[in-house]
Design an enzyme around this catalytic site. Structure first.
Site, PDB file in Angstrom:
ATOM      1  N   ASP A 231      -7.175   5.294   9.844  1.00 13.83           N
ATOM      2  CA  ASP A 231      -6.657   4.251  10.754  1.00 13.83           C
ATOM      3  C   ASP A 231      -6.900   4.678  12.346  1.00 13.83           C
ATOM      4  OD1 ASP A 231      -5.575   2.648   8.815  1.00 13.83           O
ATOM      5  OD2 ASP A 231      -3.368   3.763   8.769  1.00 13.83           O
TER       6      ASP A 231
ATOM      7  N   TYR B 263      -2.848  15.475   4.541  1.00  8.04           N
ATOM      8  CA  TYR B 263      -2.422  14.855   5.876  1.00  8.04           C
ATOM      9  C   TYR B 263      -1.100  15.680   6.637  1.00  8.04           C
ATOM     10  CZ  TYR B 263      -5.082  10.943   4.258  1.00  8.04           C
ATOM     11  OH  TYR B 263      -6.024  10.144   3.764  1.00  8.04           O
TER      12      TYR B 263
ATOM     13  N   ASP C 278       3.163   1.706  11.189  1.00  7.36           N
ATOM     14  CA  ASP C 278       3.015   2.765  12.352  1.00  7.36           C
ATOM     15  C   ASP C 278       3.255   2.013  13.758  1.00  7.36           C
ATOM     16  OD1 ASP C 278       0.839   1.098  12.542  1.00  7.36           O
ATOM     17  OD2 ASP C 278      -0.671   2.554  11.994  1.00  7.36           O
TER      18      ASP C 278
ATOM     19  N   ARG D 241       1.294   5.691   5.762  1.00  5.68           N
ATOM     20  CA  ARG D 241       2.165   4.503   6.555  1.00  5.68           C
ATOM     21  C   ARG D 241       3.087   4.160   5.510  1.00  5.68           C
ATOM     22  NH1 ARG D 241      -0.819  -0.067   8.075  1.00  5.68           N
ATOM     23  NH2 ARG D 241      -2.796   0.683   7.223  1.00  5.68           N
TER      24      ARG D 241
END
Length: 244
Positions: A49, A77, A91, A184
C-alpha cells in the site's frame, strides 16, 4: 553487467506514499533510457500500500516469470495499530468514521487475543479498499465512489504474531503470514476481538521469504546505480537467450 532483458531481480525498500506501480515505473524508466528501448517488461512480486514501506521485489525481463513463485513466499510485517477508532480503509488513507472505548483493554488482553484468535489458520474478509475484484472491478475503485463492496472471507495462515510494544491505545505487532494477508484487515479484526475498533497507523514489510529489508536499496539509490551501471545490449541479450 546488468541484463534486464534476460532478467534481473532487485530488492527495493519502497518509500512512504509511493505506490508499488510508481516504484516499478521509475526503475523501468532508468533501464529503458540506458538500453535505448521503448518497452521493457518489469513487474513486482506483491503490492505494498502507498502508506506502507519495506520489501518490494522487482523483476525484469524473463525474471518476471518468477513473480508468482516470489509472491507465494511467507512475509513478515511490523504494524502499528491504534485502538479505539476506525476508518473506512482500515488505515490513515481515510478519515476516522467511528470511535470506541478502549480503556478496558489491558496488555494481557492484547497478548491473549493475539495468541488465541490470530495464530494459525484464520478467516479474513479483505478490505473494501483493496485490489480484490468484485464482478470484474477493483474493490477500491468502487469503495472510493462510496459504493458498498461485499467481499468473501479467505483462509490465511498466521505463522507468528508477537506484541512488540504496548502503549495503549497504540500497539505494535510483528506478523509472519501467508500470501494474501491484509494487515489492515488484521488491525480491524484485532480491534473487534478486543471489544473496540482499530485501524493501522504504520506498516513496514520487513521480509519476503529469505529477503530482509536490510538487503534492500532505496528507490533513488537504486536509480542512481542503474544509471551508472554497464548493461548487456538488447542484441547481445537476445543472442544469449537464443543460445541458451
Amino acid at each position: 553487467m546488468l541484463n534486464p532483458i534476460a532478467g534481473e531481480v532487485f530488492y527495493v525498500d519502497k518509500p512512504l506514499h509511493w505506490t508499488s506501480f510508481y516504484a516499478v515505473k521509475h526503475i523501468r524508466g532508468v533501464m529503458q533510457k540506458r538500453l535505448g528501448v521503448k518497452k521493457l517488461k518489469v513487474g513486482h512480486a506483491g503490492t505494498l500500500d502507498p502508506l506502507a514501506t519495506g520489501v518490494l521485489i522487482v523483476c525484469t525481463g524473463r525474471a518476471t516469470k518468477r513473480i508468482d513463485e516470489l509472491q507465494a513466499h511467507v512475509k513478515e510485517y511490523v504494524a502499528t495499530v491504534r485502538l479505539g477508532a476506525t476508518t473506512p480503509s482500515f488505515d490513515l488513507e481515510t478519515e476516522i468514521d467511528g470511535t470506541y472505548p478502549w480503556e478496558h483493554i489491558t496488555r494481557e488482553d492484547v497478548e491473549r487475543v493475539l495468541r488465541v484468535q490470530f495464530t494459525g489458520s484464520i478467516e479474513q474478509v479483505p478490505p473494501a479498499f483493496s485490489a480484490c475484484k468484485v464482478d470484474g472491478k477493483r474493490a477500491y475503485k468502487m469503495a472510493r465512489k462510496g459504493r458498498e463492496v461485499e467481499l468473501k472471507a479467505k483462509t490465511l495462515v498466521i505463522d507468528e504474531i508477537e506484541l512488540l510494544h504496548c502503549e495503549l491505545p497504540s500497539i505494535t505487532v510483528r506478523v509472519v503470514c501467508s500470501k494474501g494477508t491484509y494487515i489492515r484487515a488484521l488491525a480491524r479484526d484485532i480491534g473487534e476481538a478486543l471489544g473496540s475498533g482499530a485501524h493501522l497507523t504504520a506498516l513496514r514489510r520487513t521480509r519476503v521469504g529469505s529477503v530482509s529489508v536490510e538487503q534492500c536499496m532505496g528507490v533513488e539509490e537504486l536509480k542512481r546505480l542503474l544509471g551508472e551501471a554497464d548493461y548487456v545490449s538488447p542484441e547481445e541479450a537476445l543472442a544469449m537467450l537464443q543460445n541458451g
